[in-house]
Motif scaffolding. Structure first.
Motif, PDB file in Angstrom:
ATOM      1  N   ASP A   1       0.834  -1.210   0.000  1.00  0.00           N
ATOM      2  CA  ASP A   1       0.000   0.000   0.000  1.00  0.00           C
ATOM      3  C   ASP A   1       0.869   1.261   0.000  1.00  0.00           C
ATOM      4  OD1 ASP A   1      -2.309  -1.497   0.010  1.00  0.00           O
ATOM      5  OD2 ASP A   1      -2.735  -1.191   2.137  1.00  0.00           O
ATOM      6  N   ALA A   2       1.965   1.232   0.731  1.00  0.00           N
ATOM      7  CA  ALA A   2       2.858   2.390   0.780  1.00  0.00           C
ATOM      8  C   ALA A   2       3.487   2.653  -0.586  1.00  0.00           C
ATOM      9  CB  ALA A   2       3.940   2.166   1.834  1.00  0.00           C
ATOM     10  N   LEU A   3       3.909   1.604  -1.271  1.00  0.00           N
ATOM     11  CA  LEU A   3       4.484   1.781  -2.607  1.00  0.00           C
ATOM     12  C   LEU A   3       3.438   2.331  -3.578  1.00  0.00           C
ATOM     13  CD1 LEU A   3       6.686  -1.418  -2.882  1.00  0.00           C
ATOM     14  CD2 LEU A   3       7.491   0.950  -2.709  1.00  0.00           C
ATOM     15  N   LYS A   4       2.202   1.840  -3.459  1.00  0.00           N
ATOM     16  CA  LYS A   4       1.115   2.356  -4.312  1.00  0.00           C
ATOM     17  C   LYS A   4       0.871   3.836  -4.020  1.00  0.00           C
ATOM     18  CE  LYS A   4      -1.319  -2.015  -4.922  1.00  0.00           C
ATOM     19  NZ  LYS A   4      -2.512  -2.808  -4.559  1.00  0.00           N
ATOM     20  N   TYR A   5       0.926   4.215  -2.747  1.00  0.00           N
ATOM     21  CA  TYR A   5       0.742   5.613  -2.367  1.00  0.00           C
ATOM     22  C   TYR A   5       1.842   6.485  -2.968  1.00  0.00           C
ATOM     23  CZ  TYR A   5       0.828   9.782   0.586  1.00  0.00           C
ATOM     24  OH  TYR A   5       0.862  11.079   1.045  1.00  0.00           O
ATOM     25  N   LEU A   6       3.087   6.042  -2.867  1.00  0.00           N
ATOM     26  CA  LEU A   6       4.200   6.811  -3.434  1.00  0.00           C
ATOM     27  C   LEU A   6       4.081   6.923  -4.950  1.00  0.00           C
ATOM     28  CD1 LEU A   6       7.100   5.404  -1.235  1.00  0.00           C
ATOM     29  CD2 LEU A   6       6.016   7.668  -1.060  1.00  0.00           C
TER      30      LEU A   6
ATOM     31  N   HIS B   1       3.591  10.315  -7.288  1.00  0.00           N
ATOM     32  CA  HIS B   1       4.470  10.575  -8.432  1.00  0.00           C
ATOM     33  C   HIS B   1       3.656  10.783  -9.708  1.00  0.00           C
ATOM     34  CE1 HIS B   1       8.319  10.642 -10.446  1.00  0.00           C
ATOM     35  NE2 HIS B   1       7.762   9.930 -11.404  1.00  0.00           N
ATOM     36  N   ILE B   2       2.726   9.892  -9.970  1.00  0.00           N
ATOM     37  CA  ILE B   2       1.903   9.980 -11.187  1.00  0.00           C
ATOM     38  C   ILE B   2       1.098  11.278 -11.210  1.00  0.00           C
ATOM     39  CG2 ILE B   2      -0.135   8.983 -12.330  1.00  0.00           C
ATOM     40  CD1 ILE B   2       1.010   6.208 -11.556  1.00  0.00           C
ATOM     41  N   ASN B   3       0.572  11.658 -10.053  1.00  0.00           N
ATOM     42  CA  ASN B   3      -0.250  12.868  -9.967  1.00  0.00           C
ATOM     43  C   ASN B   3       0.562  14.131  -9.670  1.00  0.00           C
ATOM     44  OD1 ASN B   3      -3.123  11.926 -10.323  1.00  0.00           O
ATOM     45  ND2 ASN B   3      -2.346  10.480  -8.807  1.00  0.00           N
ATOM     46  N   GLN B   4       1.857  13.995  -9.696  1.00  0.00           N
ATOM     47  CA  GLN B   4       2.795  15.104  -9.489  1.00  0.00           C
ATOM     48  C   GLN B   4       2.524  15.870  -8.192  1.00  0.00           C
ATOM     49  OE1 GLN B   4       3.016  17.417 -13.101  1.00  0.00           O
ATOM     50  NE2 GLN B   4       3.873  15.701 -14.240  1.00  0.00           N
ATOM     51  N   GLU B   5       2.189  15.134  -7.148  1.00  0.00           N
ATOM     52  CA  GLU B   5       1.988  15.728  -5.828  1.00  0.00           C
ATOM     53  C   GLU B   5       3.286  15.574  -5.028  1.00  0.00           C
ATOM     54  OE1 GLU B   5      -1.711  14.650  -3.880  1.00  0.00           O
ATOM     55  OE2 GLU B   5      -2.648  14.306  -5.835  1.00  0.00           O
ATOM     56  N   PHE B   6       4.341  16.115  -5.592  1.00  0.00           N
ATOM     57  CA  PHE B   6       5.681  15.925  -5.036  1.00  0.00           C
ATOM     58  C   PHE B   6       5.840  16.540  -3.653  1.00  0.00           C
ATOM     59  CE2 PHE B   6       6.368  16.274  -9.768  1.00  0.00           C
ATOM     60  CZ  PHE B   6       6.357  14.912  -9.985  1.00  0.00           C
ATOM     61  N   GLU B   7       5.062  17.573  -3.372  1.00  0.00           N
ATOM     62  CA  GLU B   7       5.153  18.230  -2.064  1.00  0.00           C
ATOM     63  C   GLU B   7       4.669  17.316  -0.940  1.00  0.00           C
ATOM     64  OE1 GLU B   7       1.007  18.806  -3.418  1.00  0.00           O
ATOM     65  OE2 GLU B   7       2.928  18.964  -4.422  1.00  0.00           O
TER      66      GLU B   7
ATOM     67  N   GLU C   1      12.328  -5.659   2.014  1.00  0.00           N
ATOM     68  CA  GLU C   1      11.854  -5.754   0.626  1.00  0.00           C
ATOM     69  C   GLU C   1      11.283  -4.407   0.174  1.00  0.00           C
ATOM     70  OE1 GLU C   1      10.415 -10.356   0.195  1.00  0.00           O
ATOM     71  OE2 GLU C   1       9.271  -9.074   1.559  1.00  0.00           O
ATOM     72  N   PHE C   2      10.582  -3.724   1.074  1.00  0.00           N
ATOM     73  CA  PHE C   2      10.079  -2.393   0.755  1.00  0.00           C
ATOM     74  C   PHE C   2      11.229  -1.455   0.407  1.00  0.00           C
ATOM     75  CE2 PHE C   2       9.389   1.952   2.202  1.00  0.00           C
ATOM     76  CZ  PHE C   2       8.301   2.328   1.432  1.00  0.00           C
ATOM     77  N   LEU C   3      12.295  -1.496   1.192  1.00  0.00           N
ATOM     78  CA  LEU C   3      13.444  -0.624   0.930  1.00  0.00           C
ATOM     79  C   LEU C   3      14.040  -0.889  -0.447  1.00  0.00           C
ATOM     80  CD1 LEU C   3      15.183  -0.689   4.420  1.00  0.00           C
ATOM     81  CD2 LEU C   3      14.067   1.281   3.323  1.00  0.00           C
ATOM     82  N   GLU C   4      14.103  -2.160  -0.849  1.00  0.00           N
ATOM     83  CA  GLU C   4      14.635  -2.478  -2.181  1.00  0.00           C
ATOM     84  C   GLU C   4      13.729  -1.922  -3.281  1.00  0.00           C
ATOM     85  OE1 GLU C   4      17.741  -3.448  -2.489  1.00  0.00           O
ATOM     86  OE2 GLU C   4      17.654  -3.370  -0.293  1.00  0.00           O
ATOM     87  N   LYS C   5      12.421  -2.055  -3.102  1.00  0.00           N
ATOM     88  CA  LYS C   5      11.469  -1.494  -4.075  1.00  0.00           C
ATOM     89  C   LYS C   5      11.531   0.033  -4.073  1.00  0.00           C
ATOM     90  CE  LYS C   5       9.523  -5.252  -5.641  1.00  0.00           C
ATOM     91  NZ  LYS C   5       9.678  -5.658  -7.024  1.00  0.00           N
ATOM     92  N   LEU C   6      11.709   0.613  -2.895  1.00  0.00           N
ATOM     93  CA  LEU C   6      11.816   2.068  -2.793  1.00  0.00           C
ATOM     94  C   LEU C   6      13.029   2.562  -3.580  1.00  0.00           C
ATOM     95  CD1 LEU C   6      10.707   4.678  -1.525  1.00  0.00           C
ATOM     96  CD2 LEU C   6      12.177   4.225   0.451  1.00  0.00           C
ATOM     97  N   ASN C   7      14.108   1.795  -3.549  1.00  0.00           N
ATOM     98  CA  ASN C   7      15.304   2.168  -4.316  1.00  0.00           C
ATOM     99  C   ASN C   7      15.028   2.259  -5.807  1.00  0.00           C
ATOM    100  OD1 ASN C   7      17.418   2.708  -2.555  1.00  0.00           O
ATOM    101  ND2 ASN C   7      17.848   0.549  -2.242  1.00  0.00           N
ATOM    102  N   GLU C   8      14.020   1.515  -6.286  1.00  0.00           N
ATOM    103  CA  GLU C   8      13.664   1.525  -7.704  1.00  0.00           C
ATOM    104  C   GLU C   8      12.621   2.597  -8.032  1.00  0.00           C
ATOM    105  OE1 GLU C   8      12.175  -2.437  -8.313  1.00  0.00           O
ATOM    106  OE2 GLU C   8      14.028  -3.349  -7.594  1.00  0.00           O
ATOM    107  N   SER C   9      12.077   3.248  -7.033  1.00  0.00           N
ATOM    108  CA  SER C   9      10.982   4.192  -7.227  1.00  0.00           C
ATOM    109  C   SER C   9      11.475   5.498  -7.836  1.00  0.00           C
ATOM    110  CB  SER C   9      10.317   4.485  -5.882  1.00  0.00           C
ATOM    111  OG  SER C   9       9.402   5.537  -6.010  1.00  0.00           O
ATOM    112  N   PRO C  10      10.752   6.018  -8.839  1.00  0.00           N
ATOM    113  CA  PRO C  10      11.140   7.310  -9.409  1.00  0.00           C
ATOM    114  C   PRO C  10      10.994   8.459  -8.413  1.00  0.00           C
ATOM    115  CG  PRO C  10       9.086   6.528 -10.404  1.00  0.00           C
ATOM    116  CD  PRO C  10       9.594   5.448  -9.507  1.00  0.00           C
TER     117      PRO C  10
END
Length: 132
Positions: free
Chosen positions: A37-42, A46-52, A71-80
């Motif tokens: 869920d956290a990765l989906k939120y991030l 990103h998709i909605n450009q709510e960077f703030e 595992e979350f940390l590894e996926k986070l490393n791949e996150s734009p």
């Protein structure tokens, strides 16, 4: 300040929210019941450009079903989103496994390891070290 709390236990989520709010009343807090869920939120931010709204701090449980904290940390490393804002990750866990402590010390995003239940003085100490 934006804080993302990730924990599969509702009671721990509530405790962590309360501790953060008491310590940092101005903080915007988002809670997720799973790492997925956290990765989906991030990704949504990103998709909605709510960077703030990207988190400055992530409080992350290690032991969770389906996807654990590491595992979350590894996926986070791949996150734009990581290219836009690098959060400080604090592991909040009941684990006493020395390998978890070692892995957290070796991960570049992890800035602290806090035992459960989260206590205000422990969080305050790390926040002070991180100059927030």
């Amino acid at each position: 300040m934006n804080v993302l709390i990730i924990d599969d236990n509702q009671i721990d989520l509530l405790i962590n929210q309360r501790v953060v709010k008491n310590l940092m009343p101005e903080a915007e807090i988002k809670s997720c019941i799973s790492a997925i869920d956290a990765l989906k939120y991030l990704e949504y931010l990103h998709i909605n450009q709510e960077f703030e709204k990207l988190p400055d701090i992530i409080l992350l449980d290690i032991r969770m079903p389906i996807m654990d904290g590491f595992e979350f940390l590894e996926k986070l490393n791949e996150s734009p989103s990581l290219k836009l804002k690098i959060p400080k990750v604090l592991l909040v866990t009941s684990s006493i496994d020395p390998l978890d402590v070692q892995r957290s010390n070796e991960h570049p995003l992890v800035k602290g390891f806090i035992g459960k239940p989260l206590k205000m003085n422990a969080l305050q100490e790390i926040i002070n070290k991180l100059n927030f």
